[in-house]
Write a protein that holds these residues in place. Sequence first.
Motif: not given
Length: 335
Positions: A24-26, A244-252, A292-297, A332-335
């Motif tokens: 994945k794109i980690n 699908v690529l999550f070009t941004e993801y995150g939470y406060r 189908w999920f590429a990963g994310g940032f 680490e699990k998905s690299k």
Amino acid sequence: MKTLKLLFIGCVFLGSSCTSQSNKINGVSFVASSKEITTQHIDDVKKVSANYVTLMPFGFVKSLSSPNVIYNSQKQWFGETKEGVKQYAKEFQQSKIKIMLKPQIWVWNGVYTGTIKMNSEDKWRTLEQSYEDFILAFAIVAEEINAEIFCIGTELEQFVKSRPEYWIRLIGKIRKVYSGKLTYAANWDEFKRVDFWEDLDFIGIDAYFPLSNQKSPTLKDFEKGWQPHKNEVIQVQSKFNKPVLFTEYGYRSVNFTGEKPWDSSRIDGNVNLENQQRALQALYNQFWKEDWFAGGFVWKWFYNHKEVGGQKNNRFTPQNKPAEQTIQKMYEKSK
């Protein structure tokens, strides 16, 4: 030997399902600074097992109806300039970390870019040329640094909606100067209405989907909140047959972090480190296993690791919080 042969055949017929947890794109969204970076700053990125970073040079507009994009200025931080991008990329690539280059627009005072809209045809044409100059300048940089992915825009819904032919032409011009993969970073409530996914390599989503209006949702609550949104993502992915690529993801790290995950308003106190951690884990559980999920940032990562984040910080950064360990374990699990 026969068993191995049958397993290999099964993997061929099932596509990538036999390795859906891997490759994945980690990524981390690496915030530009006023100075050059060194291996010291990259070591902290490597510790979370990231294999990609987003570099984000900014272009500035004065208002939602201003057609001129100001970029690569001496008044900007070093990391936001062409020279800075090249220096950052060189350092990361020496550590075998790949690059997505993601030039972004910033409206002064932080007004939401999705509502940028001109009030005359002349202004639209000026904006189109100015934005093209901005994007092509960094597309050329992306080619020079061998960036694996180039993002053609971020959360520009009204611009995309109002000038569809322009974007198709722009994609063609970008491909003439850049040979890598392309995406666009659509806002979470915009991606369903983007018409040019077939012309790109990834369906890009800034994944700030609302998941729960509870103060401290459980992991199960967060995952339940994902279901309607995940179904919509699957529908769009199936229509265009693009990863699908999550070009941004995150939470406060705040109470109610799942209610409006996009909210970056400055508030005091209200720290909830577990909310951030659980929200991230729910996202990983729902998406990182999908073929189908590429990963994310993850949003966002600062260069001065030891001085940011921490137990009293309620912002997006996962640095020096329990969320950092959650990211490290999944990456680490998905690299």
